[in-house]
Write an enzyme that holds these catalytic residues in place. Structure first.
Site, PDB file in Angstrom:
ATOM      1  CE1 TYR A  35      -3.405  -2.635   0.146  1.00 51.70           C
ATOM      2  CE2 TYR A  35      -4.656  -0.459   0.935  1.00 51.70           C
ATOM      3  CZ  TYR A  35      -4.798  -1.349   0.562  1.00 51.70           C
ATOM      4  OH  TYR A  35      -5.649  -2.483   0.354  1.00 51.70           O
ATOM      5  CE  LYS A  88       2.129 -17.896  -2.594  1.00 51.44           C
ATOM      6  NZ  LYS A  88       0.782 -19.286  -2.958  1.00 51.44           N
ATOM      7  CG  ASP A 116      -2.624 -20.049  -1.967  1.00 53.76           C
ATOM      8  OD1 ASP A 116      -1.587 -20.435  -0.288  1.00 53.76           O
ATOM      9  OD2 ASP A 116      -1.896 -20.421  -2.615  1.00 53.76           O
ATOM     10  CG  ASP A 150      -7.454  -4.568   1.459  1.00 52.38           C
ATOM     11  OD1 ASP A 150      -9.039  -4.106   2.035  1.00 52.38           O
ATOM     12  OD2 ASP A 150      -8.355  -5.051  -0.038  1.00 52.38           O
ATOM     13  CG  ASP A 194     -13.638  -6.602   1.438  1.00 52.00           C
ATOM     14  OD1 ASP A 194     -13.556  -5.967   3.432  1.00 52.00           O
ATOM     15  OD2 ASP A 194     -14.117  -6.394   0.880  1.00 52.00           O
TER      16      ASP A 194
END
Ligand code: IPM
Ligand code: MG
Length: 362
Positions: free
Chosen positions: A142, A192, A224, A248, A252
């Site tokens: 970001y 990851k 994942d 983020d 959600d």
């Protein structure tokens, strides 16, 4: 005690839901003898319209001079066509960065009376969903170097960079472990590391910090896989700690499995007790000014403010209990409405919470 609170109603339903949260805080102040002093400031689309920028200096100054910030929501279709660096969202990101809000806490909870709202199978939800997502908020992709260059592999190229330093990972790790200590004592660090170097550093820092918390179990999970496990068996999670972008996305997903995003609060914390509190949902411009929005996420965010910034645990619990009771009494705003329930508007929902807090305190 006396507290200064900067209020940023923002856009869309923001002003309506902030109003209800302020009324609830005033009620808490009256009952428990605190003086909450609110100062309203502009940010987001409304600030672009009135001041020409999403985050005016005055807003920043008022926030910095307050004990905490309460924010409604920013953004809307009206400002969607502005260039990337002029959008309302840029104001929100600048606010997070300027205020040093490095840890974003998003509880993912399913209320017993709202089990039906979850899109997951009932037997999965009934195992219990009570997850606390801790998202790094002012680092990573970001805020990393970004730009464009003419000579890419196949024409013009754009890039964004994911970078994390040891200190940035360490401070968010400590928040996650501290929270886990008071819960089910498990931290799942999501990365990851099979591909990204920044994730390998992230993981090594998590392992190092975990040594200071022997009572807390640390597990690592690739992002994942985490996105699958969240649906398959959400009951397995306690605290999830992860990077800005993974957080983020996963938060959600988390809010979706509860089925009621209008219910979820969040806290963004800086060093010390300072923090900014806001609902997870957006500005919902389609239902603005119709007394239809659900104020509960903002009211619960005010509760998190009492807990994390003001250390008023009893007061925070009173708000949470009031919300639970009102839901148990079958009152619902439109977004969480179900057959047979009693439909109420934004203002009525706020009033029901206030009445309930009165009862609880007696
Ligand atoms: C969130 C939002 C923001 C983010 C946007 C509005 C910039 O999606 O708070 O999760 O990506 O952080
Ligand atoms: Mg988001």
């Amino acid at each position: 005690m006396k507290f200064d609170i900067a209020c940023i109603p923002g856009d869309g339903i923001g002003p309506e839901i902030i109003n209800e949260a302020i009324s609830v805080l005033n009620k808490i102040g009256e009952i428990f003898n605190h003086d909450f002093n609110f100062k309203e400031v502009l940010a987001g689309g409304i600030a672009i319209d009135k001041r020409g920028e999403a985050l005016p200096q005055e807003t920043l100054d008022v926030c910095k001079n307050s004990d905490a910030v309460l924010l409604g929501a920013v953004g809307g279709p009206k400002w969607d066509d502005l260039p990337g660096d002029k959008r309302p969202e840029t104001g929100l990101l600048a606010l997070r960065q300027e205020l040093g809000l490095f840890a974003n806490i998003r509880p993912v909870i399913v209320y017993k009376s709202l089990i039906e709202a979850s899109p997951l199978r009932r037997d999965i939800v009934e195992e219990g969903i009570d997850i606390c997502v801790v998202r790094e908020l002012i680092g990573g992709i970001y805020f990393g170097e970004r730009g464009r260059r003419k000579e890419g592999k196949m024409g013009e190229e754009a890039y964004d960079t994911e970078a994390y330093s040891v200190g940035e990972v360490e401070r968010v790790a400590r928040i996650a472990f501290e929270i886990a200590k008071k819960r089910k004592k498990k931290v799942t660090s999501v990365d990851k590391a099979n591909v990204l170097e920044s994730s390998r550093l992230w993981r090594s820092v998590m392992i190092k910090v975990a040594k200071d918390y022997p009572e807390v179990e640390l597990e690592h999970m690739y992002v994942d896989n985490a996105s699958m496990q969240l649906i398959r068996r959400p009951a397995n999670f306690d605290v999830i700690v992860t990077t800005n972008m993974f957080g983020d996305i996963l938060s959600d997903e988390g809010s979706m499995i509860t089925g009621s995003i209008g219910m979820l609060p969040s806290a963004s914390l800086a060093e010390g007790n300072y923090g900014m509190y806001e609902p997870i949902h957006g500005s919902a411009p389609d239902i603005a000014n119709q007394n239809k929005s659900n104020p509960l996420a903002t009211i619960l965010s005010a509760g998190m403010m009492l807990r994390y910034s003001f250390k008023l645990e009893e007061e925070a619990k009173a708000i949470e209990k009031a919300v639970e009771n009102v839901l148990d009494m079958n009152y619902r705003t439109e977004d969480i409405m179900s057959p047979g329930a009693k439909l109420v508007g934004t203002k009525e929902m706020g009033q029901l919470i206030i009445t309930e807090i009165d009862k609880i305190a007696k």
